[in-house]
Design a protein around this motif. Structure first.
Motif, PDB file in Angstrom:
ATOM      1  N   PRO A  49      -8.282   1.990   5.180  1.00  0.00           N
ATOM      2  CA  PRO A  49      -8.753   3.306   4.737  1.00  0.00           C
ATOM      3  C   PRO A  49      -9.875   3.162   3.695  1.00  0.00           C
ATOM      4  O   PRO A  49     -10.170   2.049   3.253  1.00  0.00           O
ATOM      5  CB  PRO A  49      -7.508   3.907   4.101  1.00  0.00           C
ATOM      6  N   PRO A  50     -10.481   4.271   3.301  1.00  0.00           N
ATOM      7  CA  PRO A  50     -11.625   4.175   2.388  1.00  0.00           C
ATOM      8  C   PRO A  50     -11.318   3.449   1.083  1.00  0.00           C
ATOM      9  O   PRO A  50     -12.188   2.784   0.525  1.00  0.00           O
ATOM     10  CB  PRO A  50     -11.983   5.642   2.118  1.00  0.00           C
ATOM     11  N   GLN A  51     -10.098   3.585   0.586  1.00  0.00           N
ATOM     12  CA  GLN A  51      -9.762   3.007  -0.719  1.00  0.00           C
ATOM     13  C   GLN A  51      -9.385   1.541  -0.613  1.00  0.00           C
ATOM     14  O   GLN A  51      -9.140   0.889  -1.602  1.00  0.00           O
ATOM     15  CB  GLN A  51      -8.596   3.789  -1.337  1.00  0.00           C
ATOM     16  N   GLY A  52      -9.348   1.006   0.578  1.00  0.00           N
ATOM     17  CA  GLY A  52      -8.975  -0.393   0.745  1.00  0.00           C
ATOM     18  C   GLY A  52      -7.504  -0.552   1.028  1.00  0.00           C
ATOM     19  O   GLY A  52      -6.741   0.415   1.074  1.00  0.00           O
ATOM     20  N   GLY A  53      -7.080  -1.786   1.215  1.00  0.00           N
ATOM     21  CA  GLY A  53      -5.725  -2.042   1.657  1.00  0.00           C
ATOM     22  C   GLY A  53      -5.589  -1.660   3.125  1.00  0.00           C
ATOM     23  O   GLY A  53      -6.578  -1.458   3.844  1.00  0.00           O
ATOM     24  N   LYS A  54      -4.343  -1.575   3.574  1.00  0.00           N
ATOM     25  CA  LYS A  54      -4.084  -1.162   4.957  1.00  0.00           C
ATOM     26  C   LYS A  54      -2.953  -0.137   4.950  1.00  0.00           C
ATOM     27  O   LYS A  54      -1.950  -0.315   4.239  1.00  0.00           O
ATOM     28  CB  LYS A  54      -3.682  -2.372   5.812  1.00  0.00           C
ATOM     29  N   VAL A  55      -3.112   0.899   5.760  1.00  0.00           N
ATOM     30  CA  VAL A  55      -2.099   1.945   5.831  1.00  0.00           C
ATOM     31  C   VAL A  55      -1.678   2.149   7.273  1.00  0.00           C
ATOM     32  O   VAL A  55      -2.379   1.763   8.206  1.00  0.00           O
ATOM     33  CB  VAL A  55      -2.607   3.290   5.245  1.00  0.00           C
ATOM     34  N   GLU A 108      -9.098  12.725  11.618  1.00  0.00           N
ATOM     35  CA  GLU A 108      -9.166  12.727  10.156  1.00  0.00           C
ATOM     36  C   GLU A 108      -7.873  12.210   9.529  1.00  0.00           C
ATOM     37  O   GLU A 108      -6.779  12.577   9.933  1.00  0.00           O
ATOM     38  CB  GLU A 108      -9.469  14.142   9.653  1.00  0.00           C
ATOM     39  N   LEU A 109      -8.039  11.393   8.497  1.00  0.00           N
ATOM     40  CA  LEU A 109      -6.903  10.707   7.892  1.00  0.00           C
ATOM     41  C   LEU A 109      -5.951  11.684   7.199  1.00  0.00           C
ATOM     42  O   LEU A 109      -4.757  11.408   7.069  1.00  0.00           O
ATOM     43  CB  LEU A 109      -7.388   9.672   6.873  1.00  0.00           C
ATOM     44  N   SER A 110      -6.464  12.808   6.752  1.00  0.00           N
ATOM     45  CA  SER A 110      -5.632  13.752   6.003  1.00  0.00           C
ATOM     46  C   SER A 110      -4.669  14.509   6.908  1.00  0.00           C
ATOM     47  O   SER A 110      -3.845  15.261   6.410  1.00  0.00           O
ATOM     48  CB  SER A 110      -6.516  14.740   5.246  1.00  0.00           C
ATOM     49  N   ASN A 111      -4.791  14.325   8.228  1.00  0.00           N
ATOM     50  CA  ASN A 111      -3.867  14.994   9.144  1.00  0.00           C
ATOM     51  C   ASN A 111      -2.584  14.217   9.376  1.00  0.00           C
ATOM     52  O   ASN A 111      -1.764  14.605  10.195  1.00  0.00           O
ATOM     53  CB  ASN A 111      -4.559  15.229  10.490  1.00  0.00           C
ATOM     54  N   ASN A 114      -0.288   9.077   5.010  1.00  0.00           N
ATOM     55  CA  ASN A 114      -0.979   7.781   4.854  1.00  0.00           C
ATOM     56  C   ASN A 114       0.015   6.821   4.206  1.00  0.00           C
ATOM     57  O   ASN A 114       0.111   6.747   2.975  1.00  0.00           O
ATOM     58  CB  ASN A 114      -2.201   7.920   3.956  1.00  0.00           C
ATOM     59  N   PRO A 116       1.319   3.658   2.642  1.00  0.00           N
ATOM     60  CA  PRO A 116       0.764   2.381   2.162  1.00  0.00           C
ATOM     61  C   PRO A 116       1.568   1.215   2.721  1.00  0.00           C
ATOM     62  O   PRO A 116       2.790   1.199   2.639  1.00  0.00           O
ATOM     63  CB  PRO A 116       0.887   2.483   0.647  1.00  0.00           C
ATOM     64  N   CYS A 118      -0.137  -2.433   3.099  1.00  0.00           N
ATOM     65  CA  CYS A 118      -0.615  -3.669   2.498  1.00  0.00           C
ATOM     66  C   CYS A 118      -1.664  -3.318   1.441  1.00  0.00           C
ATOM     67  O   CYS A 118      -2.437  -2.397   1.651  1.00  0.00           O
ATOM     68  CB  CYS A 118      -1.276  -4.571   3.524  1.00  0.00           C
ATOM     69  N   GLU A 170      -4.405 -10.070   4.110  1.00  0.00           N
ATOM     70  CA  GLU A 170      -3.958  -9.099   3.105  1.00  0.00           C
ATOM     71  C   GLU A 170      -2.540  -8.603   3.372  1.00  0.00           C
ATOM     72  O   GLU A 170      -1.859  -8.146   2.455  1.00  0.00           O
ATOM     73  CB  GLU A 170      -4.934  -7.911   3.151  1.00  0.00           C
TER      74      GLU A 170
END
Lengths: 192, 348
Positions: A49-55, A108-111, A114, A116, A118, A170
């Protein structure tokens, strides 16, 4: 169609029969941005996702619910029983041709919740987040307070070609935050 | 530097200037190697109607060849600061200290990236948190934080740190003077302290929309196996934030923990409390649960500005995830615990 406006000013409609029990099935967001069903012991993508890591993205197709739902979703390690990731948020559904509600904007990710995964989940349980089965549980509460839940066993998988190596690093059992996982795009370690 | 709208009414600017309280410039002592080390930013302008974010990259000095153990920090911040964060620099994703401009302020030397990539959130995924403050008080610019007895931050000589400072001089937050931040890291006298660990968590892809005006988001962060003591925490959101709560969580329940598990609450978005001196011990295999409650209200910059940042193009005047105070929202947890687990913790 029953449309309503809650006291908060929120607008929603009821999808399906307002008197019938809510029904849901779990969906996830595919790498190419579609809402796709999740099958028992099927793979579910770990996404950058935009903030990094994996969801992991968890959403629903639903019927007999309001078009605005509060969704909560958790990923539980079957071996330890621990929840490695959990998230809750409002999501919006749109009526599909078959009369069910589905993510209003499936790309869209907000649907989706999310969840968390990794690097938090693998660090917490010291197990790989990919290639193992976890229990994905989804619960929804609609704007009338009606609830439904569903669970399915899933196998998270590194699935985005642009982040394959980074994801496997990661999301691995021995990963330590800040360790160099040179992404496929070519990144250097800025640490000491 | 980011503009927050086409222009601000002159009356607002005048009011900001005329209502500004007096402010005595802060001072921090210059530390000797025996005492520790410090970081200082230069003084910089924060023009009306703008918000600026600077990332200062500084190497931890060599104070004698061995690791440096820090038991106390003192920050000093000019009012108008939205936040200051210190991270350890790891993987470079866009924000690159090598591409910064050289700067020197007193004995602090390094490079600085102003705005641009400094606003990008993609960099924090594996940059462990060191310290943060959201204080913005012209009457008291200082924050002293003493870690629990026997606990200390650990730094390696030559390790690269990044001090990120964010100032806002607009409608919801104002900078009556110029921006300036400093932080002193004081060595501990204790012989064998336990290492402090940090946890940074953020809720992604949040939306606060006109048609869904009171959304609630919650998340969890699982901690590694073991027993940990949470000693400090603060929450971060922007002006639509109404209540931020953090709970001790058992790691197995998927419903909000009971009220007695709550150890942090903030209803103040622009100067939220930093809870220190805690000793919260989540159950083994547990972690923390946090909840952000928001309330939509008309944006001071206008819906067109907010809509332009909504990649969904919903046209619903939705505040979306992002660093800019006026058009974006956040839901972030900064948490400090001991002893440090095998890794610092980032929950996305």
């Amino acid at each position: 169609v029953t449309a309503a406006v809650a006291c908060s000013g929120e607008a929603f409609e009821v999808i399906g029969d307002p008197l019938a029990a809510p029904l849901i099935t779990i969906v996830t967001r595919s790498v190419d941005g579609r809402a796709v069903p999740v099958s028992d012991l099927g793979e579910i993508p770990l996404v950058h996702p935009p903030q990094g890591g994996k969801v992991v993205f968890a959403g629903v197709r639903a019927r007999n619910v309001t078009s605005v739902l509060q969704i909560t979703a958790s990923l539980r390690d079957e071996e330890s029983g621990r929840i490695v990731g959990h998230e809750g948020r409002p999501v919006m559904l749109a009526r599909a041709p078959d009369g069910w509600g589905e993510p209003a904007q499936p790309a869209e990710l907000s649907n989706y919740a999310n969840i968390p995964a990794c690097p938090s989940g693998n660090i917490a349980i010291q197990r790989d987040m990919y290639g193992r089965s976890y229990t994905l549980k989804v619960r929804v509460e609609d704007r009338r307070g009606r609830t439904a839940e569903a669970s399915v066993r899933v196998v998270p998988a590194c699935a985005e070609p642009a982040f394959l190596e980074q994801c496997r690093c990661e999301c691995a059992a021995g990963y330590v935050l800040g360790a160099s996982c040179v992404p496929d795009g070519g990144v250097v370690d800025g640490g000491p | 530097m980011r503009a927050l709208g086409a222009f601000l009414p002159v009356t607002v600017i005048v009011a900001a200037c005329s209502s500004a309280p007096s402010f005595t410039a802060w001072t921090l002592e210059e530390l000797t190697p025996a005492q520790g080390f410090g970081m200082r930013t230069p003084i910089f302008e924060v023009p009306a109607g703008r918000e600026v974010q600077h990332c200062y990259f500084v190497d931890v000095p060599d104070l004698g060849g061995s690791d440096i153990w820090i038991g106390r920090t003192v920050t000093a911040i000019n009012p108008g600061s939205h936040h200051m964060n210190v991270f350890r620099v790891r993987t470079i994703v866009g924000l690159d200290p090598a591409r910064g401009e050289p700067f020197q302020e007193g004995s602090t030397r390094g490079t600085v990236v102003r705005d641009g990539e400094c606003f990008s959130s993609a960099n924090w995924a594996d940059w462990p948190l060191v310290a943060n403050s959201q204080k913005s008080n012209p009457l008291d610019p200082y924050t002293t934080w003493k870690l629990p007895d026997g606990v200390a931050h650990r730094f390696r000589p030559g390790e690269k740190l990044m001090l990120q400072v964010h100032y806002v001089n607009a409608t919801t937050q104002r900078t009556p003077f110029r921006g300036r931040v400093g932080i002193n890291f004081y060595k501990t006298a204790e012989a064998a302290p336990q290492e402090l660990g940090t946890l940074f968590a953020t809720q992604q892809s949040i939306r606060i929309c006109r048609s869904n005006p009171t959304p609630v988001f919650h998340g969890t962060c699982a901690m590694p196996a073991g027993t940990f003591h949470i000693t400090a925490v603060n929450g971060h959101f922007h002006s639509r934030g109404r209540r931020f709560r953090v709970y001790s969580w058992d790691g197995r329940s998927d419903t909000t923990p009971p009220p007695e598990s709550r150890f942090y609450e903030s209803t103040t978005w622009d100067d939220p409390p930093m809870a220190v001196g805690l000793d919260v011990t989540p159950p083994a295999g547990g972690g923390v649960w946090w909840t952000c409650e928001f309330e939509w209200r008309p944006p001071t910059v206008g819906c067109d500005v907010v809509n332009a940042k909504d990649r969904q193009g919903a046209g619903d005047c939705c505040y979306t995830f992002g660093p800019e105070v006026e058009p974006n929202e956040h839901c972030n947890v900064f948490l400090y615990y001991w002893p440090k687990a095998t890794s610092d913790i980032f929950c996305n």
